[in-house]
Write a protein that holds these residues in place. Structure first.
Motif, mmCIF file in Angstrom:
data_model
loop_
_atom_site.group_PDB
_atom_site.id
_atom_site.type_symbol
_atom_site.label_atom_id
_atom_site.label_comp_id
_atom_site.label_asym_id
_atom_site.label_seq_id
_atom_site.Cartn_x
_atom_site.Cartn_y
_atom_site.Cartn_z
ATOM 1 N N LEU A 167 28.553 45.421 32.187
ATOM 2 C CA LEU A 167 29.731 46.197 32.531
ATOM 3 C C LEU A 167 29.322 47.392 33.386
ATOM 4 N N LEU A 205 39.275 46.444 28.485
ATOM 5 C CA LEU A 205 38.452 45.746 29.466
ATOM 6 C C LEU A 205 39.281 45.463 30.716
ATOM 7 N N SER A 260 33.318 45.165 36.478
ATOM 8 C CA SER A 260 34.057 45.236 35.214
ATOM 9 C C SER A 260 33.741 46.540 34.507
ATOM 10 N N SER A 261 34.663 46.975 33.662
ATOM 11 C CA SER A 261 34.451 48.214 32.902
ATOM 12 C C SER A 261 35.316 48.199 31.658
#
Length: 392
Positions: free
Chosen positions: A35, A84, A183-184
């Motif tokens: 991530l 997410l 993504s995070s």
């Protein structure tokens, strides 16, 4: 259906940012991504690896892949609670990337996903005005998007530390370029409402012994939202109540089908009785058009269950009893006739599906026998029902 993959993940990325080889793999070889890091996949996936997890199937649910074309599988490990999100941006606009996201669950020495139950999907048409971008993004509310025109982004997923998610990305066109991926996990779950849980025990009405039975939860349109089974040893059941949940049905062969509205308390025990004369089944999701005996499509599941019962138990006959609510502004004789016509409509459905006429009798009771208080519209509508009484 669900499949398993080894706990040890196969790491295909050799660079933190760029990956130049073609991505072609299966769930069992999902690429581990970190991530908060941007990846550049210079080439599109080619084919579907060693196993086509989604062979062509036009009757599959529309928000699932109808067919795997050129797929890559990724694994995302969550390190903190939050929401997410991710973004997929094609390196060339004409590429159309669809995707599905699954939550992994632990099995015996392996991890598994249920291929039929993703947590998010987006199969909408490529939107050239935003360069074909897609993913999970704050401000969007769709969770499952079918092919065709639709929003390219879906609602972020509430996640917990320690969870693992599997993302499958499919370029529906061959010979395409790759994509960038970021993504995070952001935000806090502290303001999230706790998903209500319903739990209890299922037992045999006569012996009071625990039994295993299937539990189905449906919305007011008759769509199945959840399936689960009570424990065979203890009879216990427990599940998180889905959004829009309206009714539940408890099914076990040889027992009387039990239908109920979702309880307004966290726990409720149920008893099932063996099929026998005078047993009564209440159907809340056999629906009709207003002031009409025309059956609407949402009635499908309840009607099918009644049909299956009569097909399997060929020595059983039934009384079909129609009920309306007790509307003080409507003539009782009109409600009586309407309830009779609705019972007849159910009989006609069963006749059309091969059930003999001499196995069925019809009655209407209007609004004379309410099960719920008629003082509020929400309660009054629950009295619109069809009851079936078993006979030999």
């Amino acid at each position: 259906m669900s499949f398993a993959r080894p706990v040890v993940l196969f790491l295909m990325l050799i660079s933190l940012k760029a990956y130049s080889q073609h991505l072609n793999g299966d769930y069992t070889e999902a690429v581990t991504l970190s991530l908060n890091q941007k990846y550049v996949f210079k080439n599109s996936a080619v084919g579907f690896g060693q196993e086509q997890e989604y062979p062509q199937h036009k009757k599959r649910k529309s928000y699932l892949f109808e067919k795997e074309h050129n797929t890559a599988w990724f694994s995302l490990a969550v390190a903190a609670d939050g929401f997410l999100s991710f973004e997929i941006m094609p390196l060339q606009n004409k590429d159309d990337y669809d995707w599905m996201l699954f939550k992994e669950t632990s099995g015996h020495n392996n991890q598994t996903i249920d291929y039929d139950r993703p947590v998010r999907t987006n199969n909408s048409r490529n939107e050239l005005s935003i360069n074909g971008k897609t993913g999970l993004k704050k401000g969007f509310s769709d969770r499952f998007t079918s092919p065709g025109l639709g929003k390219s982004f879906s609602e972020p997923v509430a996640v917990r530390a320690g969870e693992n998610y599997i993302l499958v990305v499919d370029n529906i066109y061959p010979g395409g370029k790759g994509f960038t991926f970021f993504s995070s996990v952001e935000g806090s779950l502290s303001n999230q409402k706790t998903t209500p849980v319903l739990s209890g025990n299922l037992t045999d009405k006569n012996s009071m012994q625990p039994i295993a039975a299937e539990i189905l939860v449906e919305d007011s349109a008759g769509k199945t939202l959840l399936k689960t089974v009570s424990d065979a040893v203890s009879g216990k059941y427990s599940f998180q109540i889905p959004n829009q949940a309206y009714t539940l049905s408890i099914l076990k062969k040889g027992y009387v089908l039990l239908n109920d509205f979702l309880p307004d308390r966290p726990g409720k025990n149920y008893t099932l009785e063996i099929l026998k004369p005078d047993a009564r089944i209440v159907f809340y999701n056999i629906r009709f058009l207003p002031n009409s005996a025309a059956i609407v499509n949402a009635s499908g599941n309840d009607l099918k269950r009644l049909l299956i019962l009569l097909q399997e138990e060929k020595d059983i006959s039934i009384q079909i009893i129609g009920h309306t609510n007790a509307n003080i502004f409507t003539d009782e004789r009109y409600l009586q006739r309407l309830s009779e016509k609705r019972a007849l409509a159910v009989k006609i459905y069963l006749l059309q599906h091969g059930i003999a006429a001499n196995r069925m009798r019809c009655f209407g009771l209007g609004g004379k026998h309410p099960l719920f208080d008629n003082k509020t519209p929400e309660e009054a509508v629950k009295n619109l029902r069809v009851e079936v009484v078993l006979e030999r």
